[in-house]
Design an enzyme around this catalytic site. Structure first.
Site, mmCIF file in Angstrom:
data_model
loop_
_atom_site.group_PDB
_atom_site.id
_atom_site.type_symbol
_atom_site.label_atom_id
_atom_site.label_comp_id
_atom_site.label_asym_id
_atom_site.label_seq_id
_atom_site.Cartn_x
_atom_site.Cartn_y
_atom_site.Cartn_z
ATOM 1 N N TYR A 163 38.131 41.491 29.198
ATOM 2 C CA TYR A 163 37.528 40.785 30.227
ATOM 3 C C TYR A 163 38.553 39.565 30.416
ATOM 4 O O TYR A 163 39.085 39.127 31.503
ATOM 5 C CB TYR A 163 36.370 39.846 29.859
ATOM 6 C CG TYR A 163 35.698 39.080 31.093
ATOM 7 C CD1 TYR A 163 35.414 39.690 32.255
ATOM 8 C CD2 TYR A 163 35.795 37.779 30.849
ATOM 9 C CE1 TYR A 163 34.862 38.733 33.291
ATOM 10 C CE2 TYR A 163 35.244 36.983 31.909
ATOM 11 C CZ TYR A 163 34.859 37.546 33.243
ATOM 12 O OH TYR A 163 34.331 36.587 34.200
ATOM 13 N N LYS A 186 40.930 38.968 33.964
ATOM 14 C CA LYS A 186 40.908 37.693 34.753
ATOM 15 C C LYS A 186 42.456 36.806 34.618
ATOM 16 O O LYS A 186 42.787 36.399 35.656
ATOM 17 C CB LYS A 186 40.040 36.551 34.215
ATOM 18 C CG LYS A 186 38.493 37.121 34.420
ATOM 19 C CD LYS A 186 38.324 37.476 35.915
ATOM 20 C CE LYS A 186 36.940 37.855 36.260
ATOM 21 N NZ LYS A 186 36.608 38.020 37.910
#
Length: 263
Positions: free
Chosen positions: A163, A167
């Site tokens: 994750y 990002k």
């Protein structure tokens, strides 16, 4: 001194991905309240239909076009654009909100299927939607691209390897895009929230409601409307003002893992 004049969004076409819940749904309501025309995209069409109904009841004259679509279907985004009704065909604001986090395993234990899902949803789809809709903005020399990122794009933490990587990719992509479009009137923004309580967290924790409740217990997290408010702020600044990135924490949060909780 004259009143500071913000940008009027009335009749601007706003496309929001991941619009069936959470931040996407909250953005839809705020944009509709401002008089924008909405294109709402998500996989759960029943939820989209309910949101469309709620918005049309709440805001007189609201115009909402919903599309059942999985943002991972990268090769079909061109067809999605081609199928838009004429009234919605010129997208002025693109809100790339769709995103997912799956589990919190250490880097060496990430299931490759989850890795692919997160990369396609959080990174590839954002790039594909920009590649599909930004050329029209360049041609018209007007528009705004808002990427919903995360504080995970500014730091990395245990259990967030994939994750955080997605990002960080969005942070770099957004910055590079701003450089690429610097000679135009198109604005490029990243919104980077900290702890926001939406169903996003429940999905990340594998629908473990008890774990999700424990995570948020003892402090007041951000909510979807808080983030939508920041999106609206960026989109309604005068046309000569470009907000590059907003990092948003809950009051008792100073980083992804630094949260002060009441006993």
């Amino acid at each position: 001194m004259a009143t500071y004049e913000t940008l009027d969004l009335k009749d601007k076409v706003v496309l929001i991905t991941g619009a069936s819940a959470g931040i996407g749904e909250a953005c839809a309501h705020r944009m509709a309240e401002a008089g924008a025309k909405l294109i709402l995209i998500a996989r759960r069409v029943a939820k989209l239909e309910q949101i469309k109904e709620d918005i049309e009841k709440a805001y007189e004259g609201a115009k909402v076009h919903i599309i059942k679509f999985d943002v991972k279907d990268l090769d079909k985004i061109g067809e999605l654009k081609a199928g838009l009704p004429e009234e919605f065909s010129k997208v002025h604001i693109l809100v790339n909100n769709a995103g997912v986090a799956l589990g919190t395993p250490p880097a060496h234990e990430n299931p490759i299927e989850d890795v692919q899902t997160m990369l396609q949803t959080n990174v590839s789809s954002v790039m594909a939607f920009v590649s599909t809709f930004a050329p029209g903005m360049v041609e018209r020399n007007a528009g705004h691209i808002v990427n919903i990122s995360s504080i995970a794009g500014h730091e990395a933490y245990p259990g967030g390897s994939v994750y955080c990587a997605t990002k960080h990719a969005i942070d770099a992509y957004t910055t590079a895009m701003r450089h690429d479009l610097v000679g135009t009137n198109i604005r490029v923004t990243a919104i980077s929230p900290g702890a926001v309580r939406t169903e996003f967290t429940l999905v990340r924790f594998g629908q473990d409601a008890e774990r999700e409740d424990t995570f948020y217990k003892g402090f007041t997290p951000l909510n979807a409307r808080d983030i939508a408010d920041n999106v609206m702020y960026c989109c309604t600044r005068p046309s000569h003002v470009q907000i590059g990135d907003i990092i948003i924490y809950a009051t008792k949060q100073s980083s992804a893992k630094s949260i002060a909780k009441n006993e």
